[in-house]
Design an enzyme around this catalytic site. Sequence first.
Site, PDB file in Angstrom:
ATOM      1  N   ALA A   1      -5.869 -16.628  -8.952  1.00  0.00           N
ATOM      2  CA  ALA A   1      -5.285 -17.967  -8.958  1.00  0.00           C
ATOM      3  C   ALA A   1      -4.062 -18.089  -8.062  1.00  0.00           C
ATOM      4  CB  ALA A   1      -4.921 -18.375 -10.394  1.00  0.00           C
ATOM      5  N   GLY A   2      -3.782 -17.061  -7.290  1.00  0.00           N
ATOM      6  CA  GLY A   2      -2.665 -17.155  -6.352  1.00  0.00           C
ATOM      7  C   GLY A   2      -1.320 -16.800  -6.950  1.00  0.00           C
ATOM      8  N   LEU A   3      -1.305 -16.320  -8.199  1.00  0.00           N
ATOM      9  CA  LEU A   3      -0.025 -16.002  -8.837  1.00  0.00           C
ATOM     10  C   LEU A   3       0.243 -14.497  -8.860  1.00  0.00           C
ATOM     11  CD1 LEU A   3       0.008 -18.565 -11.816  1.00  0.00           C
ATOM     12  CD2 LEU A   3       0.947 -18.826  -9.500  1.00  0.00           C
ATOM     13  N   GLY A   4      -0.516 -13.753  -8.090  1.00  0.00           N
ATOM     14  CA  GLY A   4      -0.233 -12.320  -7.953  1.00  0.00           C
ATOM     15  C   GLY A   4      -0.606 -11.516  -9.180  1.00  0.00           C
TER      16      GLY A   4
ATOM     17  N   SER B   1      -3.111  -9.388  -9.779  1.00  0.00           N
ATOM     18  CA  SER B   1      -3.458  -7.967  -9.589  1.00  0.00           C
ATOM     19  C   SER B   1      -2.201  -7.151  -9.301  1.00  0.00           C
ATOM     20  CB  SER B   1      -4.496  -7.799  -8.478  1.00  0.00           C
ATOM     21  OG  SER B   1      -3.968  -8.168  -7.222  1.00  0.00           O
TER      22      SER B   1
ATOM     23  N   ALA C   1       0.873  -7.858 -10.282  1.00  0.00           N
ATOM     24  CA  ALA C   1       1.663  -7.779 -11.515  1.00  0.00           C
ATOM     25  C   ALA C   1       1.094  -6.691 -12.426  1.00  0.00           C
ATOM     26  CB  ALA C   1       1.660  -9.130 -12.222  1.00  0.00           C
TER      27      ALA C   1
ATOM     28  N   ASP D   1       2.961  -9.654  -2.599  1.00  0.00           N
ATOM     29  CA  ASP D   1       2.709  -9.786  -4.040  1.00  0.00           C
ATOM     30  C   ASP D   1       3.306  -8.615  -4.826  1.00  0.00           C
ATOM     31  OD1 ASP D   1       1.264 -11.918  -3.116  1.00  0.00           O
ATOM     32  OD2 ASP D   1      -0.540 -11.492  -4.266  1.00  0.00           O
TER      33      ASP D   1
HETATM   34  C1  MEV Z   1      -1.537 -13.842  -1.342  1.00  0.00           C
HETATM   35  O1  MEV Z   1      -0.705 -14.015  -2.479  1.00  0.00           O
HETATM   36  C2  MEV Z   1      -0.751 -14.114  -0.102  1.00  0.00           C
HETATM   37  C3  MEV Z   1      -1.536 -13.989   1.204  1.00  0.00           C
HETATM   38  O2  MEV Z   1      -0.579 -14.264   2.244  1.00  0.00           O
HETATM   39  C4  MEV Z   1      -2.128 -12.611   1.392  1.00  0.00           C
HETATM   40  C5  MEV Z   1      -1.066 -11.528   1.619  1.00  0.00           C
HETATM   41  O3  MEV Z   1       0.063 -11.832   1.940  1.00  0.00           O
HETATM   42  O4  MEV Z   1      -1.449 -10.359   1.481  1.00  0.00           O
HETATM   43  C6  MEV Z   1      -2.647 -14.996   1.295  1.00  0.00           C
END
Ligand code: MEV
Length: 303
Positions: A94-97, A99, A101, A142
Site C-alpha cells: 500500500a505504499g506505507l513501507g 515490508s 517496517a 523505506d
Molecule cells: C517505494 O516506497 C518508493 C519507490 O521510490 C521505490 C524505492 O524508492 O525503492 C517507488
Amino acid sequence: MEQRGALGRGKVILLGEHAVVYGTPALAAGIERGVRAHAGPSEETTLHVQPWDVTLRPGGKEDLARALTAVLDAHPSELPPLSIHADVALPAGAGLGCSAALGVAVIRAIDQAVGHPSTDAEVAERGLAWERVFHGNPSGVDNTMAAHGGVAVYRRAAPLEPLQVRTPLTLVIGNSGHASSTKEMVAEVARQRSRDEARFEKTLESITILVRNARLALEDGDLIALGQLMDLNQNLLAGLMLSTTALEEMCGAAREAGATGAKLTGAGGGGCMIALTEPDRADAVRAAIEETGHDAFVAEVGG
Ligand code: MEV
C-alpha cells in the site's frame, strides 16, 4: 497492535518517490504505525507474522523466508536459534513501507534477543538486504525511514539528512484498497525511461526542483507552499502513469475538504495517498476521503 517489542515504522514519501531510485533526493517521514516484533530462544529459528498467520523458516523459498535468511546471514555475530514473532499494523502493498517496517522490527528484535547493540544506520543497512528480496532494486528509502523515523531528506548512497520541523505535519492517509507491487511499478517506470530518455530526464529534473523547494517550505513551516508542491509532484507521477482513478478521487476529495495538497505516496498503481492539512481540518479531510469509499486515518509526522 501489540505496543511492546521492537518497532519498525511505516513511512510516507512526501515528495520524490520513483525519482529517488535514480539518485535524486526524496522527502520522507516515518509514521508511528508500523510493525512490532520480539524474539526469544528456541529450538529452531522461525518467524511468525500476525495477523497474516504465517510461519517461516530460513532456507524456505517464499520471499519472506528468503528475506529472513538474508538478515540472519547479514548479522554481524553468530546467532542462536530464535523464535521471532511480528505484529503488522500496516496494509501490505500500500505504499506505507510495510515490508521494510517488518524487516526493521525483525532485525531489532533479533538484536535485542542476543544483546547486540546497533545504531539506526546499521539497522537500516541490514534492512536493505531484506528489502532487496522483495523489491529488486530498492532505493533504500523505506528501510532507512523504518529505522530512523522523523522527517528527512533521503538520497541513495548519501547520509540521511534529518530535518527539524517547526510544527508536526498533519497528514491524512487514504488507502485505495488495491495492493500494488513496488517491483512492478519501478519496472514500469524503467520501461518508460527506456522509451523516451530525454522526457524522463526532464521529469526527474522537475521532481528534484519540487523536492528542493518542499524542503525549504517544510523548514519555513509553510504548509500552503508544501501542499502546492505535493500537488505538482502528483501531476508528474500521474504523467508517469502511476496514479489510478481511486487515488485521483481521494486526492480531489481531500483538496475540496481543505487539504493544502494531496498526492499518491510510495509506488503508486494502487496503495495509499496522503493529504497535507491544517490540524483542525484533519477530521473533515478524513471524512471526505472516506466518502469516496476508502479507509483513511490521520497521522502526525515530525513531532
Ligand atoms: C517505494 O516506497 C518508493 C519507490 O521510490 C521505490 C524505492 O524508492 O525503492 C517507488
